[in-house]
Design a protein around this motif. Structure first.
Motif, PDB file in Angstrom:
ATOM      1  N   ILE A  66       0.874  -1.186   0.000  1.00 39.65           N
ATOM      2  CA  ILE A  66       0.000   0.000   0.000  1.00 39.65           C
ATOM      3  C   ILE A  66       0.902   1.224   0.000  1.00 39.65           C
ATOM      4  CG2 ILE A  66      -1.825   1.245   1.217  1.00 39.65           C
ATOM      5  CD1 ILE A  66      -2.683  -1.428   2.444  1.00 39.65           C
ATOM      6  N   ARG A  67       1.109   1.802  -1.173  1.00 40.93           N
ATOM      7  CA  ARG A  67       2.085   2.893  -1.324  1.00 40.93           C
ATOM      8  C   ARG A  67       1.469   4.270  -1.172  1.00 40.93           C
ATOM      9  NH1 ARG A  67       5.484  -0.969  -0.489  1.00 40.93           N
ATOM     10  NH2 ARG A  67       5.902  -2.354  -2.252  1.00 40.93           N
ATOM     11  N   ASP A  73      -8.153  16.168  -1.500  1.00 39.89           N
ATOM     12  CA  ASP A  73      -7.735  17.188  -2.472  1.00 39.89           C
ATOM     13  C   ASP A  73      -7.465  16.604  -3.853  1.00 39.89           C
ATOM     14  OD1 ASP A  73      -5.505  15.738  -1.876  1.00 39.89           O
ATOM     15  OD2 ASP A  73      -4.264  17.425  -1.241  1.00 39.89           O
ATOM     16  N   GLY A  74      -7.656  15.291  -4.000  1.00 37.10           N
ATOM     17  CA  GLY A  74      -7.461  14.644  -5.290  1.00 37.10           C
ATOM     18  C   GLY A  74      -6.040  14.255  -5.595  1.00 37.10           C
ATOM     19  N   THR A  75      -5.107  14.524  -4.685  1.00 34.40           N
ATOM     20  CA  THR A  75      -3.706  14.175  -4.909  1.00 34.40           C
ATOM     21  C   THR A  75      -3.349  12.895  -4.172  1.00 34.40           C
ATOM     22  OG1 THR A  75      -2.906  15.456  -3.019  1.00 34.40           O
ATOM     23  CG2 THR A  75      -3.130  16.614  -5.136  1.00 34.40           C
ATOM     24  N   ASP A  76      -2.288  12.243  -4.636  1.00 34.94           N
ATOM     25  CA  ASP A  76      -1.800  11.034  -3.977  1.00 34.94           C
ATOM     26  C   ASP A  76      -1.008  11.401  -2.728  1.00 34.94           C
ATOM     27  OD1 ASP A  76      -2.927   9.391  -5.811  1.00 34.94           O
ATOM     28  OD2 ASP A  76      -1.095   9.018  -6.945  1.00 34.94           O
ATOM     29  N   HIS A  77      -1.282  10.682  -1.659  1.00 34.74           N
ATOM     30  CA  HIS A  77      -0.546  10.863  -0.405  1.00 34.74           C
ATOM     31  C   HIS A  77       0.222   9.574  -0.125  1.00 34.74           C
ATOM     32  CE1 HIS A  77      -2.745  14.563   1.117  1.00 34.74           C
ATOM     33  NE2 HIS A  77      -3.505  14.174   0.105  1.00 34.74           N
ATOM     34  N   LEU A  78       1.503   9.683   0.169  1.00 42.82           N
ATOM     35  CA  LEU A  78       2.302   8.510   0.482  1.00 42.82           C
ATOM     36  C   LEU A  78       1.859   7.898   1.803  1.00 42.82           C
ATOM     37  CD1 LEU A  78       5.876   9.756  -0.514  1.00 42.82           C
ATOM     38  CD2 LEU A  78       4.390   8.203  -1.784  1.00 42.82           C
ATOM     39  N   THR A  83       5.217   1.317  13.334  1.00 43.12           N
ATOM     40  CA  THR A  83       4.892   0.501  14.508  1.00 43.12           C
ATOM     41  C   THR A  83       4.539   1.401  15.684  1.00 43.12           C
ATOM     42  OG1 THR A  83       6.376  -1.267  13.767  1.00 43.12           O
ATOM     43  CG2 THR A  83       5.742  -1.269  16.087  1.00 43.12           C
ATOM     44  N   ILE A  84       3.384   1.169  16.266  1.00 42.44           N
ATOM     45  CA  ILE A  84       2.920   1.949  17.416  1.00 42.44           C
ATOM     46  C   ILE A  84       3.263   1.235  18.718  1.00 42.44           C
ATOM     47  CG2 ILE A  84       0.934   3.057  18.496  1.00 42.44           C
ATOM     48  CD1 ILE A  84       1.671   4.151  15.731  1.00 42.44           C
ATOM     49  N   VAL A  85       2.977  -0.067  18.774  1.00 42.28           N
ATOM     50  CA  VAL A  85       3.313  -0.893  19.937  1.00 42.28           C
ATOM     51  C   VAL A  85       3.998  -2.152  19.414  1.00 42.28           C
ATOM     52  CG1 VAL A  85       2.457  -2.138  21.946  1.00 42.28           C
ATOM     53  CG2 VAL A  85       1.302  -0.039  21.212  1.00 42.28           C
ATOM     54  N   ASP A  86       5.155  -2.447  19.960  1.00 43.29           N
ATOM     55  CA  ASP A  86       5.915  -3.618  19.504  1.00 43.29           C
ATOM     56  C   ASP A  86       6.041  -4.610  20.642  1.00 43.29           C
ATOM     57  OD1 ASP A  86       7.326  -5.234  17.807  1.00 43.29           O
ATOM     58  OD2 ASP A  86       9.258  -4.269  18.166  1.00 43.29           O
ATOM     59  N   LYS A  87       5.554  -5.830  20.414  1.00 40.60           N
ATOM     60  CA  LYS A  87       5.623  -6.893  21.411  1.00 40.60           C
ATOM     61  C   LYS A  87       6.194  -8.158  20.755  1.00 40.60           C
ATOM     62  CE  LYS A  87       1.821  -5.495  24.461  1.00 40.60           C
ATOM     63  NZ  LYS A  87       2.443  -5.874  25.739  1.00 40.60           N
ATOM     64  N   PRO A  88       6.663  -9.103  21.546  1.00 44.13           N
ATOM     65  CA  PRO A  88       7.307 -10.297  20.970  1.00 44.13           C
ATOM     66  C   PRO A  88       6.445 -11.072  19.987  1.00 44.13           C
ATOM     67  CG  PRO A  88       7.751 -10.163  23.323  1.00 44.13           C
ATOM     68  CD  PRO A  88       6.746  -9.098  23.025  1.00 44.13           C
ATOM     69  N   PHE A  89       5.149 -11.230  20.282  1.00 41.07           N
ATOM     70  CA  PHE A  89       4.301 -12.081  19.456  1.00 41.07           C
ATOM     71  C   PHE A  89       3.402 -11.306  18.491  1.00 41.07           C
ATOM     72  CE2 PHE A  89       5.464 -14.668  23.081  1.00 41.07           C
ATOM     73  CZ  PHE A  89       5.743 -15.902  22.504  1.00 41.07           C
ATOM     74  N   GLY A  90       3.423 -10.001  18.580  1.00 37.06           N
ATOM     75  CA  GLY A  90       2.599  -9.210  17.673  1.00 37.06           C
ATOM     76  C   GLY A  90       2.798  -7.732  17.911  1.00 37.06           C
ATOM     77  N   SER A  91       2.544  -6.948  16.877  1.00 41.65           N
ATOM     78  CA  SER A  91       2.712  -5.507  16.963  1.00 41.65           C
ATOM     79  C   SER A  91       1.430  -4.807  16.539  1.00 41.65           C
ATOM     80  CB  SER A  91       3.864  -5.035  16.069  1.00 41.65           C
ATOM     81  OG  SER A  91       5.084  -5.639  16.447  1.00 41.65           O
ATOM     82  N   LEU A  92       1.276  -3.589  17.005  1.00 43.28           N
ATOM     83  CA  LEU A  92       0.210  -2.715  16.536  1.00 43.28           C
ATOM     84  C   LEU A  92       0.843  -1.746  15.552  1.00 43.28           C
ATOM     85  CD1 LEU A  92      -2.669  -1.517  16.683  1.00 43.28           C
ATOM     86  CD2 LEU A  92      -1.854  -0.085  18.561  1.00 43.28           C
ATOM     87  N   ILE A  93       0.383  -1.778  14.303  1.00 38.55           N
ATOM     88  CA  ILE A  93       0.967  -0.916  13.282  1.00 38.55           C
ATOM     89  C   ILE A  93      -0.080   0.046  12.730  1.00 38.55           C
ATOM     90  CG2 ILE A  93       2.728  -2.609  12.644  1.00 38.55           C
ATOM     91  CD1 ILE A  93       1.101  -3.273  10.163  1.00 38.55           C
ATOM     92  N   GLN A  94       0.395   1.157  12.200  1.00 38.35           N
ATOM     93  CA  GLN A  94      -0.475   2.176  11.625  1.00 38.35           C
ATOM     94  C   GLN A  94      -0.091   2.420  10.182  1.00 38.35           C
ATOM     95  OE1 GLN A  94      -0.124   6.095  13.349  1.00 38.35           O
ATOM     96  NE2 GLN A  94      -1.791   6.945  12.133  1.00 38.35           N
ATOM     97  N   PHE A  95      -1.087   2.650   9.352  1.00 39.30           N
ATOM     98  CA  PHE A  95      -0.859   3.089   7.976  1.00 39.30           C
ATOM     99  C   PHE A  95      -0.956   4.617   7.993  1.00 39.30           C
ATOM    100  CE2 PHE A  95      -2.274  -1.231   7.810  1.00 39.30           C
ATOM    101  CZ  PHE A  95      -1.444  -1.808   6.866  1.00 39.30           C
ATOM    102  N   ALA A  96       0.196   5.239   8.223  1.00 42.20           N
ATOM    103  CA  ALA A  96       0.246   6.693   8.401  1.00 42.20           C
ATOM    104  C   ALA A  96       0.281   7.382   7.038  1.00 42.20           C
ATOM    105  CB  ALA A  96       1.477   7.074   9.217  1.00 42.20           C
ATOM    106  N   VAL A  97      -0.690   8.223   6.788  1.00 43.28           N
ATOM    107  CA  VAL A  97      -0.815   8.930   5.509  1.00 43.28           C
ATOM    108  C   VAL A  97      -0.142  10.300   5.638  1.00 43.28           C
ATOM    109  CG1 VAL A  97      -2.398   9.825   3.771  1.00 43.28           C
ATOM    110  CG2 VAL A  97      -2.971   7.732   5.029  1.00 43.28           C
TER     111      VAL A  97
END
Length: 430
Positions: A66-67, A73-78, A83-97
């Motif tokens: 997902i690039r 505004d009709g323009t592409d946003h990267l 990673t918001i929270v990082d734990k041994p068995f799983g992380s909470l990640i965000q798709f930050a625009v």
């Protein structure tokens, strides 16, 4: 079968087939054969290409891919995956625009831990991203987690969800897809009792086995037929020496994949035969429909043995959540403690994994929640995949869920969106 030898044997078979595919492709593509009219050379090269790609994908984590996203505004946003929270068995990640102000809707997608990576929800994320700030649970492959990190079972999974919800705050709207629906419901109830201010604003449960006995499927039938001892002997192995988690007891991804493929063996066989012919004719492409599907489908991950076994025993066999008897960290989790979170269930009419009736059972358990905050939706003609990633999701369910989220955010009530009224029913009318 709790042996490293059996785990490494499966990996050796996979590795050998990948090598054979690469060898066949290279050999049959040798320039000296270019003038030959023998069609077997083209078929051999095509088989090799398909085999090499397929077996190599089994040990590779797919990229989110997902690039960008189109803004108002009709323009592409990267888009950055952070990673918001990082734990041994799983992380909470965000798709930050980038270059986009925070959205009114903050959505936490709870991805299944059922053999595939969270990227299985790639299309779900893509469909929500233009209208929401999207976060997702990114579960880690158990084979890559050292034994020193300890265990991870259904209670640990629930507490991970509790921590993720706390990190995001009370204005979060949680969407749980399939397997995690019961544990997400339990995590919300846990917060309702222990930290009410951290509860999410709304909870959407999609095709999850809240009460497996509410409707029979092949999954529930299997759970009844097999004993826990038999299941442990059949499914559990120790991670081999190749990975960081060497010695950890797991339900191997390759073994899970074997089960997935056997359920629809004829369909998969036909799909690969047709793809080999397309490659031989020069009609295939790197990202054609076959490769897009199987690059994700074949990418499997190991689950910790304790998570898999406790899921079968506690969620399916003992029905601890359905009976409201689930215990986390020594404390009974009372589903009736949820009094403020708007809850909607979504089911597919032709779902053969979590059949209609299993998910909507959650509403009857929410004894402390007013009927005005309960809703349900049964999607006609939809299968399991369709209700969260297919056409049914894109056309009907996504706008329905977004309308539910907006209603919960605006007034704290789960009011029935007018445009989908015929397909939504309040719990009071069930």
């Amino acid at each position: 079968m709790k042996y490293m030898a059996t785990y490494d044997l499966m990996e050796s078979i996979r590795n050998t087939n990948e090598w054979m595919g690469a060898t066949a492709r290279a050999m049959a593509s040798y320039p000296a054969f270019a003038l030959s009219m023998n069609p077997m050379l083209a078929l051999t090269a095509a088989w090799g290409e398909v085999a090499e790609r397929s077996f190599s994908r089994m040990v590779a984590k797919p990229d989110w891919g997902i690039r960008t996203v189109v803004g108002e505004d009709g323009t592409d946003h990267l888009v950055d995956v952070t990673t918001i929270v990082d734990k041994p068995f799983g992380s909470l990640i965000q798709f930050a625009v980038r270059r986009r102000a925070p959205m009114a809707r903050k959505v936490l997608l709870v991805a299944p831990m059922s053999g595939h990576y969270a990227t299985l929800l790639r299309s779900t994320v893509s469909s929500l991203l233009p209208d929401c700030d999207v976060f997702i649970t990114d579960w880690h492959n158990a084979r890559d987690i050292p034994v020193s990190a300890g265990k991870f079972d259904v209670e640990d999974y629930t507490l991970y969800l509790v921590d993720f919800m706390r990190a995001l705050g009370p204005e979060t709207h949680v969407i749980a897809v399939c397997q995690p629906a019961p544990l997400t419901l339990a995590a919300t109830a846990y917060l309702a009792a222990e930290d009410p201010k951290a509860q999410p604003r709304s909870l959407t449960l999609i095709g999850g086995p809240i009460d497996p006995d509410a409707a029979a499927t092949d999954v529930t039938d299997f759970g009844r037929r097999i004993t826990m001892g038999q299941l442990e002997q059949i499914a559990v192995q120790r991670v081999g020496f190749k990975y960081k988690g060497a010695g950890r007891l797991v339900y191997p991804g390759l073994l899970q994949l074997q089960s997935f493929m056997s359920m629809n063996a004829e369909r998969h066989s036909t799909a690969f035969s047709e793809q080999i012919m397309r490659v031989a004719r020069g009609e295939a492409a790197d990202h054609d429909a076959h490769n897009r599907f199987y690059d994700e489908y074949l990418a499997v991950m190991d689950m910790t043995a304790e998570f898999y076994l406790s899921t079968v025993e506690r969620i399916f066999k003992n029905r601890e959540i359905a009976k409201n008897e689930f215990v986390v960290a020594g404390k009974r989790v009372d589903i009736g403690a949820i009094t403020d979170v708007a809850v909607i269930t979504v089911e597919g009419e032709k779902d053969d994994i979590s059949a209609p009736g299993q998910c909507i059972a959650a509403l009857a358990m929410l004894t402390g929640l007013p009927d005005s905050k309960k809703a349900s939706h049964l999607e006609p003609e939809a299968g399991h995949y369709g209700i969260f990633a297919g056409k049914s999701w894109r056309i009907n369910i996504r706008p329905l869920v977004l309308g539910f989220i907006d209603a919960a955010a605006a007034s704290g009530k789960a009011e029935t969106p007018k445009k989908r009224g015929p397909n939504i029913t309040l719990a009071a009318s069930q």
